[in-house]
Design a protein around this motif. Structure first.
Motif, PDB file in Angstrom:
ATOM      1  N   TYR A 231      29.407  54.036  14.284  1.00 43.27           N
ATOM      2  CA  TYR A 231      30.266  53.800  15.823  1.00 43.27           C
ATOM      3  C   TYR A 231      29.528  52.562  16.258  1.00 43.27           C
ATOM      4  CZ  TYR A 231      32.927  55.183  20.014  1.00 43.27           C
ATOM      5  OH  TYR A 231      34.070  54.264  20.562  1.00 43.27           O
ATOM      6  N   ASP A 232      28.524  52.797  16.314  1.00 46.85           N
ATOM      7  CA  ASP A 232      28.351  52.343  17.896  1.00 46.85           C
ATOM      8  C   ASP A 232      28.147  50.733  17.077  1.00 46.85           C
ATOM      9  OD1 ASP A 232      27.141  53.939  19.651  1.00 46.85           O
ATOM     10  OD2 ASP A 232      25.253  54.687  19.039  1.00 46.85           O
ATOM     11  N   CYS A 233      28.340  50.121  15.725  1.00 43.83           N
ATOM     12  CA  CYS A 233      27.695  49.450  15.395  1.00 43.83           C
ATOM     13  C   CYS A 233      29.684  48.640  14.830  1.00 43.83           C
ATOM     14  CB  CYS A 233      27.457  49.401  13.680  1.00 43.83           C
ATOM     15  SG  CYS A 233      25.079  49.691  14.213  1.00 43.83           S
ATOM     16  N   GLN A 234      30.313  49.489  15.803  1.00 46.71           N
ATOM     17  CA  GLN A 234      30.958  49.400  14.935  1.00 46.71           C
ATOM     18  C   GLN A 234      32.039  49.231  13.511  1.00 46.71           C
ATOM     19  OE1 GLN A 234      31.837  45.725  17.493  1.00 46.71           O
ATOM     20  NE2 GLN A 234      32.030  46.438  19.288  1.00 46.71           N
ATOM     21  N   ARG A 235      31.282  50.196  12.752  1.00 49.22           N
ATOM     22  CA  ARG A 235      32.302  49.875  11.365  1.00 49.22           C
ATOM     23  C   ARG A 235      32.888  50.685  11.029  1.00 49.22           C
ATOM     24  NH1 ARG A 235      27.780  47.931   8.312  1.00 49.22           N
ATOM     25  NH2 ARG A 235      29.356  47.845   6.229  1.00 49.22           N
ATOM     26  N   ILE A 236      33.338  52.202  12.230  1.00 48.62           N
ATOM     27  CA  ILE A 236      34.593  53.309  12.550  1.00 48.62           C
ATOM     28  C   ILE A 236      34.272  52.816  13.843  1.00 48.62           C
ATOM     29  CG2 ILE A 236      32.982  54.144  10.633  1.00 48.62           C
ATOM     30  CD1 ILE A 236      32.260  56.772  12.526  1.00 48.62           C
TER      31      ILE A 236
ATOM     32  N   LEU B  43      35.928  58.535  14.254  1.00 48.89           N
ATOM     33  CA  LEU B  43      34.659  59.327  14.511  1.00 48.89           C
ATOM     34  C   LEU B  43      34.538  61.030  14.696  1.00 48.89           C
ATOM     35  CD1 LEU B  43      31.767  59.589  15.193  1.00 48.89           C
ATOM     36  CD2 LEU B  43      32.371  58.537  17.143  1.00 48.89           C
ATOM     37  N   VAL B  44      35.912  60.902  15.306  1.00 50.53           N
ATOM     38  CA  VAL B  44      36.613  61.662  15.559  1.00 50.53           C
ATOM     39  C   VAL B  44      36.728  62.856  14.347  1.00 50.53           C
ATOM     40  CG1 VAL B  44      38.070  64.068  16.461  1.00 50.53           C
ATOM     41  CG2 VAL B  44      37.588  62.028  18.108  1.00 50.53           C
ATOM     42  N   GLN B  45      37.385  61.886  13.612  1.00 55.23           N
ATOM     43  CA  GLN B  45      38.069  62.631  12.420  1.00 55.23           C
ATOM     44  C   GLN B  45      36.750  63.209  11.494  1.00 55.23           C
ATOM     45  OE1 GLN B  45      41.175  63.568  10.912  1.00 55.23           O
ATOM     46  NE2 GLN B  45      41.633  62.959  13.204  1.00 55.23           N
ATOM     47  N   LEU B  46      36.134  62.189  11.542  1.00 53.68           N
ATOM     48  CA  LEU B  46      33.944  62.501  10.570  1.00 53.68           C
ATOM     49  C   LEU B  46      33.940  64.104  11.532  1.00 53.68           C
ATOM     50  CD1 LEU B  46      33.258  59.171  10.034  1.00 53.68           C
ATOM     51  CD2 LEU B  46      34.552  60.520   7.500  1.00 53.68           C
TER      52      LEU B  46
ATOM     53  N   PHE C 119      37.015  54.438   5.731  1.00 52.63           N
ATOM     54  CA  PHE C 119      36.788  54.673   6.944  1.00 52.63           C
ATOM     55  C   PHE C 119      36.091  53.146   7.729  1.00 52.63           C
ATOM     56  CE2 PHE C 119      37.849  58.496   8.408  1.00 52.63           C
ATOM     57  CZ  PHE C 119      39.640  58.552   8.333  1.00 52.63           C
ATOM     58  N   VAL C 120      35.021  53.256   6.319  1.00 51.00           N
ATOM     59  CA  VAL C 120      33.673  52.125   7.083  1.00 51.00           C
ATOM     60  C   VAL C 120      33.979  50.918   5.880  1.00 51.00           C
ATOM     61  CG1 VAL C 120      30.968  51.512   5.510  1.00 51.00           C
ATOM     62  CG2 VAL C 120      32.594  54.134   6.646  1.00 51.00           C
ATOM     63  N   ALA C 121      33.822  49.996   6.536  1.00 52.07           N
ATOM     64  CA  ALA C 121      33.982  48.676   6.649  1.00 52.07           C
ATOM     65  C   ALA C 121      33.089  47.653   5.504  1.00 52.07           C
ATOM     66  CB  ALA C 121      34.276  47.585   7.912  1.00 52.07           C
TER      67      ALA C 121
ATOM     68  N   GLN D  80      23.367  63.553   9.650  1.00 48.97           N
ATOM     69  CA  GLN D  80      25.050  63.339   9.651  1.00 48.97           C
ATOM     70  C   GLN D  80      25.083  62.856  10.729  1.00 48.97           C
ATOM     71  OE1 GLN D  80      24.550  62.574   6.692  1.00 48.97           O
ATOM     72  NE2 GLN D  80      25.652  64.219   5.170  1.00 48.97           N
ATOM     73  N   GLY D  81      25.648  63.869  11.727  1.00 52.79           N
ATOM     74  CA  GLY D  81      26.346  63.310  13.249  1.00 52.79           C
ATOM     75  C   GLY D  81      25.762  61.795  13.926  1.00 52.79           C
ATOM     76  N   LEU D  82      24.183  61.998  13.415  1.00 53.32           N
ATOM     77  CA  LEU D  82      24.059  61.084  14.210  1.00 53.32           C
ATOM     78  C   LEU D  82      24.093  59.418  13.669  1.00 53.32           C
ATOM     79  CD1 LEU D  82      20.238  62.531  15.234  1.00 53.32           C
ATOM     80  CD2 LEU D  82      22.276  61.854  16.854  1.00 53.32           C
ATOM     81  N   SER D  83      24.410  59.703  12.356  1.00 57.98           N
ATOM     82  CA  SER D  83      24.074  59.042  11.630  1.00 57.98           C
ATOM     83  C   SER D  83      25.812  57.839  11.446  1.00 57.98           C
ATOM     84  CB  SER D  83      23.976  59.182   9.585  1.00 57.98           C
ATOM     85  OG  SER D  83      22.850  59.240   9.785  1.00 57.98           O
ATOM     86  N   LEU D  84      26.435  59.062  11.961  1.00 56.77           N
ATOM     87  CA  LEU D  84      27.892  58.772  12.227  1.00 56.77           C
ATOM     88  C   LEU D  84      28.342  57.601  13.136  1.00 56.77           C
ATOM     89  CD1 LEU D  84      30.184  61.476  11.151  1.00 56.77           C
ATOM     90  CD2 LEU D  84      29.761  59.687  10.158  1.00 56.77           C
ATOM     91  N   ARG D  85      26.982  58.322  14.562  1.00 58.11           N
ATOM     92  CA  ARG D  85      27.603  57.587  15.736  1.00 58.11           C
ATOM     93  C   ARG D  85      26.618  56.206  15.852  1.00 58.11           C
ATOM     94  NH1 ARG D  85      27.314  58.482  21.466  1.00 58.11           N
ATOM     95  NH2 ARG D  85      28.351  56.699  22.128  1.00 58.11           N
ATOM     96  N   GLY D  86      25.674  56.167  14.550  1.00 59.41           N
ATOM     97  CA  GLY D  86      25.524  55.074  14.805  1.00 59.41           C
ATOM     98  C   GLY D  86      26.129  53.781  13.611  1.00 59.41           C
TER      99      GLY D  86
END
Length: 298
Positions: free
Chosen positions: A166-171, A176-179, A94-96, A158-164
């Motif tokens: 998403y906020d940076c539009q890397r995912i 985000l839902v899948q992760l 997922f991560v670009a 881990q969850g907050l890092s995933l939100r980060g």
């Protein structure tokens, strides 16, 4: 977890030696008393046979229930292995691409490894400070260590890092839902382990089982012919010790997080997870594969 090819016979002897010695001495006293006195009570052998049959049935039930708890713990840790691999694989997909992509992935790997090791140590009631320092920065380890539930705090990071990401539009939002679903699965497995740890197996059942076994060991010498002294004493000792050994094995299985040889091998599983995750993200060098140095693996 006991290993089939290296189980120490002394492990079994140590667990029942005091009880077996007590039964041996008691049986000797009763048989000698029967040899030199006519005032000793004689009990029909059918009484001991019926009691032994009842004990065997109860032990079978106890052992099955205890193994179910141990096996549920093993299933939960098997799910942790799968979900940990899935989390890192999803992030890789997922991560670009970007200049910091490898650094991001490595941070998730380190936190996931820390979660697996810390969860196992926490279930065993061990200190987790060294684990946190081995995988996290000093600031992160100090912050996480302040939580009442450290494994849960690591999943929150881990969850907050995933939100980060998403906020940076890397995912994307779908990614985000899948992760997040994978993190939920990790939380479920952690909760299953905590439930097993905190749910006490019925102590009344264990006490009653021990009473029946010692009652059997007490009655059996009165049922045998004292003429066969060399046979009666070892026979009573072996039969009673067999019941005691099975009962103790069930007690050990019903508590799979007590840092004993019969534990679920959480540390070994966590080491396997670490090797898998780091090999997936091009770490060098990789940790050595865990090798059991004794007849069990923790």
């Amino acid at each position: 977890m006991l290993l089939n090819h290296k189980i120490s016979f002394a492990f079994y002897i140590r667990s029942i030696l005091p009880q077996a010695l007590l039964i041996f001495l008691f049986t000797n006293a009763i048989v000698l008393l029967k040899l030199f006195s006519s005032w000793v009570l004689v009990v029909p052998i059918a009484v001991a046979a019926i009691l032994g049959t009842c004990i065997a049935l109860l032990l079978a039930f106890h052992t099955n229930q205890a193994y179910d708890r141990w096996w549920e713990a093993r299933i939960a840790w098997g799910a942790l292995v799968n979900d940990s691999r899935s989390l890192i694989r999803q992030l890789q997909v997922f991560v670009a691409n970007g200049p910091d992509r490898d650094e991001l992935l490595h941070a998730f790997v380190e936190r996931q490894c820390a979660f697996c090791f810390v969860l196992g140590d926490s279930l065993r009631g061990q200190d987790v400070t060294a684990r946190l320092q081995a995988f996290l920065s000093v600031a992160d380890s100090q912050r996480v260590a302040q939580a009442t539930n450290i494994p849960n705090a690591l999943l929150l990071v881990q969850g907050l890092s995933l939100r980060g990401l998403y906020d940076c539009q890397r995912i994307t939002d779908y990614q985000l839902v899948q992760l997040n679903m994978t993190l939920n699965n990790l939380t479920d497995s952690m909760g299953r382990c905590e439930r097993i740890k905190k749910t006490v197996f019925s102590r009344t059942y264990t006490f009653n089982m021990q009473v029946f076994i010692y009652l059997f060991a007490t009655i059996l010498p009165f049922c045998l012919d004292p003429v066969h002294y060399l046979l009666d004493v070892p026979l009573v000792t072996l039969l009673s010790s067999a019941f005691i050994l099975i009962e103790k094995s069930a007690i050990q299985l019903q508590d799979p997080f007590e840092n004993k040889p019969t534990d679920t091998p959480m540390t070994t599983i966590a080491q396997t997870i670490e090797i898998d995750l780091k090999s997936m993200t091009s770490y060098a060098p990789l940790p050595d594969k865990p090798v059991a140095q004794s007849y069990y693996s923790l």
